[in-house]
Design a protein around this motif. Structure first.
Motif, PDB file in Angstrom:
ATOM      1  N   LEU A 164     138.576  72.086  20.185  1.00 14.40           N
ATOM      2  CA  LEU A 164     138.117  72.032  18.976  1.00 14.40           C
ATOM      3  C   LEU A 164     137.768  73.455  18.558  1.00 14.40           C
ATOM      4  N   GLN A 165     138.133  73.952  17.363  1.00 13.71           N
ATOM      5  CA  GLN A 165     138.158  75.131  16.947  1.00 13.71           C
ATOM      6  C   GLN A 165     137.232  75.621  15.735  1.00 13.71           C
ATOM      7  N   ALA A 166     136.361  76.519  15.478  1.00 14.66           N
ATOM      8  CA  ALA A 166     135.631  76.651  14.495  1.00 14.66           C
ATOM      9  C   ALA A 166     136.741  77.149  13.260  1.00 14.66           C
ATOM     10  N   ASN A 224     135.882  70.875  24.319  1.00 12.10           N
ATOM     11  CA  ASN A 224     135.800  70.960  25.598  1.00 12.10           C
ATOM     12  C   ASN A 224     134.597  71.312  26.597  1.00 12.10           C
ATOM     13  N   HIS A 225     134.584  71.398  27.671  1.00 13.93           N
ATOM     14  CA  HIS A 225     133.662  72.102  28.672  1.00 13.93           C
ATOM     15  C   HIS A 225     133.665  73.226  28.734  1.00 13.93           C
ATOM     16  N   PHE A 270     130.833  72.688  24.925  1.00 16.46           N
ATOM     17  CA  PHE A 270     129.688  72.309  25.533  1.00 16.46           C
ATOM     18  C   PHE A 270     129.556  71.746  26.782  1.00 16.46           C
ATOM     19  N   VAL A 271     128.557  71.674  27.572  1.00 16.82           N
ATOM     20  CA  VAL A 271     128.208  71.193  29.088  1.00 16.82           C
ATOM     21  C   VAL A 271     128.416  69.770  29.069  1.00 16.82           C
ATOM     22  N   TYR A 272     129.316  69.558  29.596  1.00 17.40           N
ATOM     23  CA  TYR A 272     129.688  68.088  29.969  1.00 17.40           C
ATOM     24  C   TYR A 272     128.762  67.004  30.924  1.00 17.40           C
ATOM     25  N   CYS A 289     136.611  77.267  33.313  1.00 16.53           N
ATOM     26  CA  CYS A 289     136.125  78.331  32.149  1.00 16.53           C
ATOM     27  C   CYS A 289     135.903  79.644  32.358  1.00 16.53           C
ATOM     28  N   GLY A 290     135.748  80.461  33.702  1.00 15.33           N
ATOM     29  CA  GLY A 290     135.915  81.471  33.781  1.00 15.33           C
ATOM     30  C   GLY A 290     134.297  82.261  33.657  1.00 15.33           C
TER      31      GLY A 290
END
Length: 183
Positions: free
Chosen positions: A54-56, A109-110, A138-140, A159-160
């Motif tokens: 999901l992209q802004a 995504n997480h 966000f944090v799942y 996520c790095g």
């Protein structure tokens, strides 16, 4: 082995301990189609190397509602194994609810260092400024450790982030690190 659907209770140790192949549910997939058009949120679904994201679409300040989980609320026993990755569980009126969203929110995504969180209205809200073109993350697994985790949600986080949790296999308390938080 016959499975008694009536015994499938959300967050029950008995159900969560079953292997995936033994946790077949009566409904294969409840998600029919994601609604993308005419939505008042500054996001779009995108393809990423590991699936969807999901992209802004615009620069968004802290507090912006980026997207909302909307759809049908079902009983855990109605979920199919194909639905599990997309379900949003939340606590409401003293009991667990399972929301099968049909909105692009399912593509967020997480990240262990996210730019958004989910509020009590099932909205994804920016906790720091999000730039146009940036993924909404966000944090799942943000909750107390005493909540039972569905093993079908387990994955290796890549996520790095400096504070990456690695294996996501349980709920953990989480607080934003160096981000401005929204209440």
């Amino acid at each position: 082995m016959a499975i008694n659907i009536a015994n499938k209770v959300p967050n029950s140790e008995k159900n969560m301990g079953l292997p995936a192949e033994s946790r077949l549910f009566p409904c294969k997939t409840l998600i029919k189609e994601v609604i993308c058009d005419n939505r008042p949120y500054p996001t779009i679904p995108i393809n990423v190397s590991y699936g969807k994201g999901l992209q802004a679409t615009h620069d968004c300040p802290v507090g912006t509602v980026m997207e909302k989980f909307e759809g049908i609320v079902v009983e855990y026993s109605e979920l199919g194994s194909d639905d599990i990755p997309y379900v949003l569980n939340f606590f409401h009126d003293g009991q667990w609810r399972w929301l099968l969203a049909s909105t692009p929110a399912i593509y967020a995504n997480h990240s262990c260092q996210p730019n958004a969180k989910i509020n009590g209205q099932q909205e994804i809200v920016a906790i720091r400024p999000i730039k146009a073109g940036e993924q909404v993350l966000f944090v799942y697994n943000n909750d107390t450790e005493d909540q039972l985790w569905d093993p079908l949600w387990t994955f290796d986080c890549k996520c790095g982030a400096k504070n990456c949790q690695g294996l996501i296999n349980t709920y953990r308390p989480w607080e934003p690190v160096h981000e401005q938080s929204v209440e």
